[in-house]
Design a protein around this motif. Structure first.
Motif, PDB file in Angstrom:
ATOM      1  N   HIS A  67       0.802  -1.101   0.012  1.00  0.00           N
ATOM      2  CA  HIS A  67       0.351  -0.076   0.315  1.00  0.00           C
ATOM      3  C   HIS A  67       0.309   1.184   0.096  1.00  0.00           C
ATOM      4  O   HIS A  67       2.045   0.825   0.493  1.00  0.00           O
ATOM      5  CB  HIS A  67      -1.154   0.172   1.022  1.00  0.00           C
ATOM      6  N   VAL A  68       0.590   2.743  -0.988  1.00  0.00           N
ATOM      7  CA  VAL A  68       1.028   3.687  -0.388  1.00  0.00           C
ATOM      8  C   VAL A  68       0.229   5.004  -0.545  1.00  0.00           C
ATOM      9  O   VAL A  68      -0.937   4.608  -1.379  1.00  0.00           O
ATOM     10  CB  VAL A  68       2.301   3.718  -2.442  1.00  0.00           C
ATOM     11  N   LYS A  69       0.406   5.854   0.101  1.00  0.00           N
ATOM     12  CA  LYS A  69      -0.554   6.826   0.234  1.00  0.00           C
ATOM     13  C   LYS A  69      -0.032   8.217  -0.028  1.00  0.00           C
ATOM     14  O   LYS A  69       0.979   8.151   0.881  1.00  0.00           O
ATOM     15  CB  LYS A  69      -0.831   7.110   1.074  1.00  0.00           C
ATOM     16  N   ALA A  70      -0.060   9.160  -0.481  1.00  0.00           N
ATOM     17  CA  ALA A  70       0.483  10.512   0.080  1.00  0.00           C
ATOM     18  C   ALA A  70      -0.482  11.221   0.915  1.00  0.00           C
ATOM     19  O   ALA A  70      -0.267  11.101   1.119  1.00  0.00           O
ATOM     20  CB  ALA A  70       0.404  11.422  -1.584  1.00  0.00           C
ATOM     21  N   LEU A  71       0.789  11.645   1.354  1.00  0.00           N
ATOM     22  CA  LEU A  71       0.938  12.564   2.764  1.00  0.00           C
ATOM     23  C   LEU A  71       1.771  14.098   2.545  1.00  0.00           C
ATOM     24  O   LEU A  71       2.504  14.025   1.837  1.00  0.00           O
ATOM     25  CB  LEU A  71       1.513  12.644   3.661  1.00  0.00           C
ATOM     26  N   ASP A  72       0.871  15.257   3.520  1.00  0.00           N
ATOM     27  CA  ASP A  72       1.353  16.472   3.088  1.00  0.00           C
ATOM     28  C   ASP A  72       2.538  16.562   4.077  1.00  0.00           C
ATOM     29  O   ASP A  72       2.841  16.273   5.098  1.00  0.00           O
ATOM     30  CB  ASP A  72       0.160  17.982   4.005  1.00  0.00           C
ATOM     31  N   SER A  73       3.547  16.966   4.125  1.00  0.00           N
ATOM     32  CA  SER A  73       4.555  16.958   4.634  1.00  0.00           C
ATOM     33  C   SER A  73       5.222  17.932   6.004  1.00  0.00           C
ATOM     34  O   SER A  73       5.428  17.259   6.614  1.00  0.00           O
ATOM     35  CB  SER A  73       5.969  17.409   3.709  1.00  0.00           C
ATOM     36  N   LYS A  74       4.352  18.781   6.110  1.00  0.00           N
ATOM     37  CA  LYS A  74       4.239  19.123   7.333  1.00  0.00           C
ATOM     38  C   LYS A  74       2.929  18.888   8.426  1.00  0.00           C
ATOM     39  O   LYS A  74       3.099  18.724   9.575  1.00  0.00           O
ATOM     40  CB  LYS A  74       3.711  20.956   6.850  1.00  0.00           C
ATOM     41  N   SER A  75       1.642  18.266   7.760  1.00  0.00           N
ATOM     42  CA  SER A  75       0.603  18.056   8.750  1.00  0.00           C
ATOM     43  C   SER A  75       0.558  16.440   8.847  1.00  0.00           C
ATOM     44  O   SER A  75      -0.441  16.123   9.660  1.00  0.00           O
ATOM     45  CB  SER A  75      -0.941  18.804   8.312  1.00  0.00           C
ATOM     46  N   MET A  76       1.075  15.917   7.413  1.00  0.00           N
ATOM     47  CA  MET A  76       0.799  14.683   7.558  1.00  0.00           C
ATOM     48  C   MET A  76      -0.215  13.982   7.423  1.00  0.00           C
ATOM     49  O   MET A  76      -0.270  12.562   8.026  1.00  0.00           O
ATOM     50  CB  MET A  76       2.214  14.351   9.279  1.00  0.00           C
ATOM     51  N   GLN A  77      -1.289  14.623   7.095  1.00  0.00           N
ATOM     52  CA  GLN A  77      -2.691  14.054   6.972  1.00  0.00           C
ATOM     53  C   GLN A  77      -2.534  13.434   4.859  1.00  0.00           C
ATOM     54  O   GLN A  77      -1.541  14.168   4.441  1.00  0.00           O
ATOM     55  CB  GLN A  77      -3.043  15.932   6.775  1.00  0.00           C
ATOM     56  N   TYR A  78      -2.968  12.420   4.543  1.00  0.00           N
ATOM     57  CA  TYR A  78      -3.734  12.317   3.839  1.00  0.00           C
ATOM     58  C   TYR A  78      -3.513  12.515   2.454  1.00  0.00           C
ATOM     59  O   TYR A  78      -4.558  14.343   2.774  1.00  0.00           O
ATOM     60  CB  TYR A  78      -4.503  11.056   3.423  1.00  0.00           C
ATOM     61  N   ILE A  79      -3.344  13.159   1.330  1.00  0.00           N
ATOM     62  CA  ILE A  79      -3.896  14.347   0.568  1.00  0.00           C
ATOM     63  C   ILE A  79      -4.148  13.117  -0.808  1.00  0.00           C
ATOM     64  O   ILE A  79      -4.054  11.933  -0.961  1.00  0.00           O
ATOM     65  CB  ILE A  79      -2.938  15.343   0.284  1.00  0.00           C
ATOM     66  N   SER A  80      -4.108  14.024  -2.009  1.00  0.00           N
ATOM     67  CA  SER A  80      -5.012  12.786  -2.698  1.00  0.00           C
ATOM     68  C   SER A  80      -3.492  12.115  -3.349  1.00  0.00           C
ATOM     69  O   SER A  80      -2.446  12.256  -3.807  1.00  0.00           O
ATOM     70  CB  SER A  80      -4.858  14.387  -4.556  1.00  0.00           C
ATOM     71  N   ASN A  81      -3.798  10.717  -3.973  1.00  0.00           N
ATOM     72  CA  ASN A  81      -3.256  10.113  -4.475  1.00  0.00           C
ATOM     73  C   ASN A  81      -2.085  10.254  -5.568  1.00  0.00           C
ATOM     74  O   ASN A  81      -1.684   9.977  -6.667  1.00  0.00           O
ATOM     75  CB  ASN A  81      -3.402   8.588  -4.899  1.00  0.00           C
TER      76      ASN A  81
ATOM     77  N   ASP B 103       1.447  25.220 -11.860  1.00  0.00           N
ATOM     78  CA  ASP B 103       1.710  26.612 -10.615  1.00  0.00           C
ATOM     79  C   ASP B 103       2.095  25.714  -9.266  1.00  0.00           C
ATOM     80  O   ASP B 103       2.390  26.400  -8.061  1.00  0.00           O
ATOM     81  CB  ASP B 103       0.694  27.271 -10.386  1.00  0.00           C
ATOM     82  N   ALA B 104       1.946  23.473  -9.064  1.00  0.00           N
ATOM     83  CA  ALA B 104       2.550  23.812  -8.542  1.00  0.00           C
ATOM     84  C   ALA B 104       3.892  24.059  -7.446  1.00  0.00           C
ATOM     85  O   ALA B 104       5.085  24.540  -7.607  1.00  0.00           O
ATOM     86  CB  ALA B 104       2.352  22.093  -7.871  1.00  0.00           C
ATOM     87  N   ASP B 105       3.497  24.307  -5.343  1.00  0.00           N
ATOM     88  CA  ASP B 105       4.799  24.374  -4.976  1.00  0.00           C
ATOM     89  C   ASP B 105       4.184  23.386  -3.241  1.00  0.00           C
ATOM     90  O   ASP B 105       4.104  24.381  -2.166  1.00  0.00           O
ATOM     91  CB  ASP B 105       4.432  26.069  -4.814  1.00  0.00           C
ATOM     92  N   GLN B 106       4.247  22.790  -3.203  1.00  0.00           N
ATOM     93  CA  GLN B 106       3.952  22.083  -2.209  1.00  0.00           C
ATOM     94  C   GLN B 106       4.778  20.792  -1.878  1.00  0.00           C
ATOM     95  O   GLN B 106       6.095  20.135  -2.688  1.00  0.00           O
ATOM     96  CB  GLN B 106       2.311  20.927  -2.282  1.00  0.00           C
ATOM     97  N   TRP B 107       5.372  20.231  -0.819  1.00  0.00           N
ATOM     98  CA  TRP B 107       6.072  19.626   0.367  1.00  0.00           C
ATOM     99  C   TRP B 107       4.811  18.099   0.127  1.00  0.00           C
ATOM    100  O   TRP B 107       4.422  18.300   1.056  1.00  0.00           O
ATOM    101  CB  TRP B 107       7.603  20.420   1.038  1.00  0.00           C
ATOM    102  N   ILE B 108       5.824  17.264  -0.775  1.00  0.00           N
ATOM    103  CA  ILE B 108       4.609  15.663   0.351  1.00  0.00           C
ATOM    104  C   ILE B 108       5.674  14.465   0.905  1.00  0.00           C
ATOM    105  O   ILE B 108       7.432  14.636   0.474  1.00  0.00           O
ATOM    106  CB  ILE B 108       3.963  15.229  -0.975  1.00  0.00           C
ATOM    107  N   ARG B 109       5.209  13.435   1.136  1.00  0.00           N
ATOM    108  CA  ARG B 109       6.141  12.355   1.361  1.00  0.00           C
ATOM    109  C   ARG B 109       5.260  11.152   0.940  1.00  0.00           C
ATOM    110  O   ARG B 109       4.245  11.440   0.605  1.00  0.00           O
ATOM    111  CB  ARG B 109       5.919  12.421   3.019  1.00  0.00           C
TER     112      ARG B 109
END
Length: 378
Positions: free
Chosen positions: A100-114, A185-191
């Motif tokens: 399994h793999v999911k995308a996370l916002d790197s700051k909040s560590m909440q799940y975001i769009s795959n 124009d994305a400007d986002q850090w993810i994990r």
């Protein structure tokens, strides 16, 4: 020579280096720009290159380093990271049962769009793996990739009662890569959060992996010349350095090609990849395709029937894959060594420009030979 003159010369050299480096960087393809940026971020301390690891309740969880999304990254172009992992500290047998793999916002560590997930590959050391299981004759028989998750199929499990066995202290090599089809124009850090499910049960049935994928011929003398009949099994490769193969007769084949606008069907024989020396029973399949694919099938040419077909759902108002139908069966479906098999891929490029495409299957068969060996060790 005066100090002021030396400083001027050094200043000019630095300026020329910066300008030359900038020109070199902007001429790189997106994939190589991502590699350069990731290297700079790690070396300057902007990004911590270490993975975060948790191993609990028979799920091995890894959280990747940060990936910076600053523009469009199509399939296999985005920032990525790799890690060697062990599921346990001893050599006791464990059974891999799901990925399994999911995308996370790197700051909040909440799940975001795959939509930020390109693919996650799980590779193994075939020398160590097959030697530990007394199957040395299989070493080097195929590329040692156990499976891959990808956009549209970010999760799958084997059918109940089945798994891939391995010694718990052997290494797996996990690589996860980011994606962004729609936000220039994305400007986002993810994990990426990557989970490997495993079991220490004693009564599972072993599966072995075989990889099969579409390879299409192209003109090796003029690879980017359009085929006489666009949309047929001739192709224009995305590039000729990666995913390029030889058919054994001096002809070149590509596993990563471009598709023209509209609906098309591609076919590729896969007997050489399946390596069927005896009948095998298929129990599961993980699929990798790119946006604008609509269906992929494994077809028995002798009966002209599909062993299975996976329906692929694309996003309606943006580029991306909503879902890919997996194949999973406790009963299994037989494939026979005297039959011919092919992968058939249907695509519908709804844009007015060429798009890139791949069509791969990670097929999991019941491994009777290994099952017999494991029974002897009990």
């Amino acid at each position: 020579m005066s100090k002021s003159k030396i400083y001027k010369i050094l200043g000019v050299l630095v300026l020329v280096t910066i300008i030359g480096g900038g020109i070199w960087y902007w001429q790189l393809p997106n994939r190589h720009k991502a590699i350069v940026k990731s290297f700079v971020f790690e070396k300057t301390g902007i990004v911590n290159p270490n993975w975060k690891v948790q191993n609990q309740s028979e799920t091995y969880r890894m959280i990747s380093p940060e990936f910076y999304i600053d523009g469009i990254y199509k399939s296999m172009e985005g920032p990525k990271s790799s890690k060697y992992v062990k599921l346990s500290r001893d050599s006791s047998l464990v059974w891999l049962t799901g990925f399994h793999v999911k995308a996370l916002d790197s700051k909040s560590m909440q799940y975001i769009s795959n939509d930020y997930i390109c693919h996650t590959n799980v590779d193994f050391n075939d020398v160590n793996y097959y030697t530990s299981l007394h199957l040395q004759k299989r070493i080097g028989s195929q590329y040692p990739r156990m499976t891959s998750l990808s956009h549209g199929m970010e999760s799958f499990n084997f059918p109940a009662g089945y798994g891939v066995p391995m010694k718990g202290n052997e290494y797996l090599y996990v690589t996860t890569q980011s994606l962004n089809h729609n936000l220039p124009d994305a400007d986002q850090w993810i994990r990426h959060e990557v989970d490997i499910d495993y079991s220490q049960a004693k009564n599972l049935k072993p599966l072995m992996s075989r990889t099969a994928f579409i390879m299409l011929p192209f003109d090796k003398s003029n690879p980017y010349k359009s085929p006489l009949d666009p949309g047929t099994d001739q192709c224009i490769p995305v590039e000729t350095k990666n995913h390029t193969y030889d058919d054994g007769k001096g002809n070149k084949l590509s596993g990563h090609w471009v598709i023209p606008a509209g609906k098309h069907t591609y076919r590729s024989p896969v007997n050489s990849q399946l390596q069927l020396t005896d009948s095998l029973r298929l129990h599961a399949a993980a699929i990798h395709v790119h946006p604008f694919a609509t269906r992929i099938s494994l077809v028995d040419k002798k009966t002209n029937k599909a062993i299975f077909s996976s329906k692929i759902v694309n996003h309606k108002n943006s580029t991306g894959l909503t879902s890919i139908e997996p194949f999973s069966s406790e009963e299994g479906i037989w494939l026979y060594k005297d039959h011919n098999y092919e992968i058939v891929l249907d695509v519908d490029n709804t844009t007015q420009k060429e798009q890139d495409m791949m069509g791969s299957m990670f097929l999991f068969f019941y491994d009777k030979e290994l099952d017999d060996l494991l029974q002897q060790d009990k």
